[in-house]
Design an enzyme around this catalytic site. Structure first.
Site, PDB file in Angstrom:
ATOM      1  N   ARG A  48       9.325 -92.113  21.841  1.00 20.69           N
ATOM      2  CA  ARG A  48       8.124 -92.963  21.787  1.00 20.69           C
ATOM      3  C   ARG A  48       8.449 -94.384  22.258  1.00 20.69           C
ATOM      4  O   ARG A  48       7.637 -95.021  22.939  1.00 20.69           O
ATOM      5  CB  ARG A  48       7.561 -92.953  20.357  1.00 20.69           C
ATOM      6  CG  ARG A  48       6.278 -93.729  20.210  1.00 20.69           C
ATOM      7  CD  ARG A  48       5.572 -93.441  18.872  1.00 20.69           C
ATOM      8  NE  ARG A  48       4.466 -94.342  18.664  1.00 20.69           N
ATOM      9  CZ  ARG A  48       4.443 -95.329  17.746  1.00 20.69           C
ATOM     10  NH1 ARG A  48       5.467 -95.482  16.919  1.00 20.69           N
ATOM     11  NH2 ARG A  48       3.404 -96.124  17.643  1.00 20.69           N
ATOM     12  N   HIS A  77       6.457 -96.135  25.252  1.00 16.06           N
ATOM     13  CA  HIS A  77       5.688 -97.376  25.041  1.00 16.06           C
ATOM     14  C   HIS A  77       6.258 -98.536  25.849  1.00 16.06           C
ATOM     15  O   HIS A  77       5.530 -99.458  26.196  1.00 16.06           O
ATOM     16  CB  HIS A  77       5.633 -97.733  23.551  1.00 16.06           C
ATOM     17  CG  HIS A  77       4.571 -96.981  22.809  1.00 16.06           C
ATOM     18  ND1 HIS A  77       3.908 -97.492  21.723  1.00 16.06           N
ATOM     19  CD2 HIS A  77       4.053 -95.750  23.002  1.00 16.06           C
ATOM     20  CE1 HIS A  77       3.027 -96.602  21.274  1.00 16.06           C
ATOM     21  NE2 HIS A  77       3.111 -95.532  22.035  1.00 16.06           N
ATOM     22  N   TRP A 127       2.843 -82.292  14.717  1.00 11.30           N
ATOM     23  CA  TRP A 127       2.053 -81.415  15.590  1.00 11.30           C
ATOM     24  C   TRP A 127       2.546 -79.970  15.533  1.00 11.30           C
ATOM     25  O   TRP A 127       1.767 -79.049  15.688  1.00 11.30           O
ATOM     26  CB  TRP A 127       2.126 -81.915  17.035  1.00 11.30           C
ATOM     27  CG  TRP A 127       1.414 -83.209  17.307  1.00 11.30           C
ATOM     28  CD1 TRP A 127       0.102 -83.349  17.673  1.00 11.30           C
ATOM     29  CD2 TRP A 127       1.955 -84.539  17.259  1.00 11.30           C
ATOM     30  NE1 TRP A 127      -0.189 -84.673  17.862  1.00 11.30           N
ATOM     31  CE2 TRP A 127       0.908 -85.426  17.621  1.00 11.30           C
ATOM     32  CE3 TRP A 127       3.215 -85.085  16.957  1.00 11.30           C
ATOM     33  CZ2 TRP A 127       1.078 -86.813  17.680  1.00 11.30           C
ATOM     34  CZ3 TRP A 127       3.388 -86.466  17.019  1.00 11.30           C
ATOM     35  CH2 TRP A 127       2.339 -87.307  17.368  1.00 11.30           C
TER      36      TRP A 127
HETATM   37 FE1  HIF Z   1       2.261 -90.386  21.318  1.00  5.17          FE
HETATM   38  N1  HIF Z   1       1.608 -90.934  19.478  1.00  5.17           N
HETATM   39  N2  HIF Z   1       0.437 -90.827  22.098  1.00  5.17           N
HETATM   40  N3  HIF Z   1       2.950 -89.949  23.177  1.00  5.17           N
HETATM   41  N4  HIF Z   1       4.086 -90.087  20.532  1.00  5.17           N
HETATM   42  C1  HIF Z   1       2.330 -90.927  18.325  1.00  5.17           C
HETATM   43  C2  HIF Z   1       3.625 -90.502  18.167  1.00  5.17           C
HETATM   44  C3  HIF Z   1       4.426 -90.069  19.194  1.00  5.17           C
HETATM   45  C4  HIF Z   1      -0.662 -91.247  21.399  1.00  5.17           C
HETATM   46  C5  HIF Z   1      -0.706 -91.588  20.066  1.00  5.17           C
HETATM   47  C6  HIF Z   1       0.349 -91.409  19.188  1.00  5.17           C
HETATM   48  C7  HIF Z   1       2.190 -89.914  24.315  1.00  5.17           C
HETATM   49  C8  HIF Z   1       0.852 -90.134  24.409  1.00  5.17           C
HETATM   50  C9  HIF Z   1       0.043 -90.577  23.378  1.00  5.17           C
HETATM   51  C10 HIF Z   1       5.184 -89.611  21.225  1.00  5.17           C
HETATM   52  C11 HIF Z   1       5.272 -89.481  22.600  1.00  5.17           C
HETATM   53  C12 HIF Z   1       4.220 -89.622  23.483  1.00  5.17           C
HETATM   54  C13 HIF Z   1       1.519 -91.423  17.258  1.00  5.17           C
HETATM   55  C14 HIF Z   1       1.968 -91.581  15.813  1.00  5.17           C
HETATM   56  C15 HIF Z   1       0.292 -91.712  17.778  1.00  5.17           C
HETATM   57  C16 HIF Z   1      -0.921 -92.247  17.029  1.00  5.17           C
HETATM   58  C17 HIF Z   1       2.754 -92.894  15.634  1.00  5.17           C
HETATM   59  C18 HIF Z   1       3.190 -93.052  14.207  1.00  5.17           C
HETATM   60  O1  HIF Z   1       2.296 -93.031  13.332  1.00  5.17           O
HETATM   61  O2  HIF Z   1       4.398 -93.236  13.962  1.00  5.17           O
HETATM   62  C19 HIF Z   1      -1.798 -91.284  22.292  1.00  5.17           C
HETATM   63  C20 HIF Z   1      -3.217 -91.705  21.905  1.00  5.17           C
HETATM   64  C21 HIF Z   1      -1.363 -90.862  23.516  1.00  5.17           C
HETATM   65  C22 HIF Z   1      -2.190 -90.698  24.795  1.00  5.17           C
HETATM   66  C23 HIF Z   1      -2.876 -89.410  24.840  1.00  5.17           C
HETATM   67  C24 HIF Z   1       3.021 -89.419  25.502  1.00  5.17           C
HETATM   68  C25 HIF Z   1       2.562 -88.057  25.907  1.00  5.17           C
HETATM   69  C26 HIF Z   1       2.427 -87.185  24.751  1.00  5.17           C
HETATM   70  C27 HIF Z   1       2.973 -90.294  26.786  1.00  5.17           C
HETATM   71  C28 HIF Z   1       4.357 -89.370  24.894  1.00  5.17           C
HETATM   72  O3  HIF Z   1       5.444 -89.094  25.498  1.00  5.17           O
HETATM   73  C29 HIF Z   1       6.223 -89.260  20.286  1.00  5.17           C
HETATM   74  C30 HIF Z   1       7.585 -88.646  20.658  1.00  5.17           C
HETATM   75  C31 HIF Z   1       5.746 -89.552  19.022  1.00  5.17           C
HETATM   76  C32 HIF Z   1       6.453 -89.319  17.694  1.00  5.17           C
HETATM   77  C33 HIF Z   1       7.121 -90.595  17.209  1.00  5.17           C
HETATM   78  C34 HIF Z   1       7.818 -90.424  15.881  1.00  5.17           C
HETATM   79  O4  HIF Z   1       8.145 -91.469  15.280  1.00  5.17           O
HETATM   80  O5  HIF Z   1       8.065 -89.307  15.427  1.00  5.17           O
END
Ligand code: HIF
Length: 290
Positions: free
Chosen positions: A37, A41, A181
């Site tokens: 993440r 980001h 998920w």
């Molecule tokens: Fe995420 N994502 N993401 N994301 N994401 C979260 C957590 C992870 C979006 C929202 C969230 C991508 C796209 C989007 C990861 C990787 C990717 C969380 C939770 C939210 C809300 C954060 C938390 O509460 O800690 C949205 C709205 C996206 C656009 C659709 C990417 C494609 C899937 C680009 C991507 O690579 C990962 C890995 C996490 C888990 C982080 C963790 O701390 O476990």
């Protein structure tokens, strides 16, 4: 922990990252997902039209970007990487964060993602991204397209990228959403796509915050799993849905597409010459010079 390294020895950095992934006290026992993440980001602020944002510069070290509520929780990822930076002080944060993300994906069973070095830690104030460039999980397919088209991705690439939500979880304290998920969130696979199609996802309002997400009970483990509204948009939008179906059935194609598209994400805003040297950042101001 492995020893220090020569400047440019990125394999040594990869090894140090792999060594820190196991974190029995943290989340599901791995630093991997939050590192992924962080990588995303750091890059996902890119805007193709104005050529601003992107991973170069590691702007998240500063309050204007690091303090964006969308980046809540990523301080854990940055802290996990501090010992690696101390051990390999020649690597820039911008290279370290992106390299850690791709290394973690592969170490969790995902594909090898082409990664190229040379980012600097020089922040060009005129290229600082404004807040609000990262996606809002409460929204639908129009918003997803708005955000990812801005970076230069198409529908197929958006769905391929989305498979990264196979990793990790949501934390109430960070985003307000809660849960994971898939049932094995430290193993990269196409299960996210399979579950999107196979389960009957029901809207669920979280009692304390009123935040709306989606829930289903895993048929095998009987654990509750979750989807964000933006995840659900992938099966409610016909263009996206066709790719969800393809990737649910074809893990190899998903891995192939994912490797390409995550690599592209890491390179947003970076231009290279034929030798791979970055041409649009100021190496005099803090970059790694071979
Ligand atoms: Fe995420 N994502 N993401 N994301 N994401 C979260 C957590 C992870 C979006 C929202 C969230 C991508 C796209 C989007 C990861 C990787 C990717 C969380 C939770 C939210 C809300 C954060 C938390 O509460 O800690 C949205 C709205 C996206 C656009 C659709 C990417 C494609 C899937 C680009 C991507 O690579 C990962 C890995 C996490 C888990 C982080 C963790 O701390 O476990």
């Amino acid at each position: 922990m492995t020893g220090s390294s020569r400047p440019g020895d990125f394999d040594a950095v990869r090894k140090s990252v792999i060594d820190l992934l196991k974190q029995p006290e943290y989340d599901d026992g791995s630093a991997g997902p939050v590192l992924v993440r962080l990588a995303w980001h750091s890059a996902g602020t890119y805007d193709a039209e104005t050529d601003t944002g992107g991973s170069n510069g590691a702007g998240m070290r500063y309050e204007s970007e690091g303090g964006d509520p969308a980046n809540a929780g990523l301080q854990h990822a940055r802290l996990f990487l501090e010992p690696v930076k101390r051990q390999h002080p020649w690597i820039t944060y911008a290279d370290l964060w992106t390299l850690a993300g791709v290394t973690a994906i592969q170490a969790m069973g995902g594909p090898e993602i082409p990664w190229f070095p040379g980012r600097t830690d020089y922040v060009d104030d005129s290229k600082l991204p404004p807040r609000g460039r990262l996606p809002d999980a409460a929204q639908g397919s129009d918003h997803i397209r708005h955000i990812f088209y801005r970076m230069g991705f198409n529908d197929r690439e958006i769905v391929a990228l989305s498979g990264a939500h196979n990793l990790g979880r949501c934390h109430t304290a960070n985003s307000g959403f809660e849960g994971k998920w898939v049932n094995n969130p430290t193993r990269f696979s196409n299960q996210y796509f399979r579950l999107l199609i196979s389960e009957e996802w029901k809207e669920k309002t979280l009692p304390d915050s009123g935040i709306v997400q989606f829930a289903a009970v895993d048929p095998i483990t009987e654990e509750e799993l979750m989807m964000l509204p933006t995840d659900m948009a992938l099966i409610h939008d016909q263009e996206f849905l066709q790719w969800v179906k393809v990737y649910a059935q074809d893990k190899n194609l998903f891995f192939e597409d994912f490797a390409k598209v995550f690599s592209k994400l890491m390179e947003l805003g970076i231009t290279r010459d034929a030798q791979g040297k970055i041409t649009n950042s100021d190496n005099e101001k803090g970059g790694y010079i071979s």
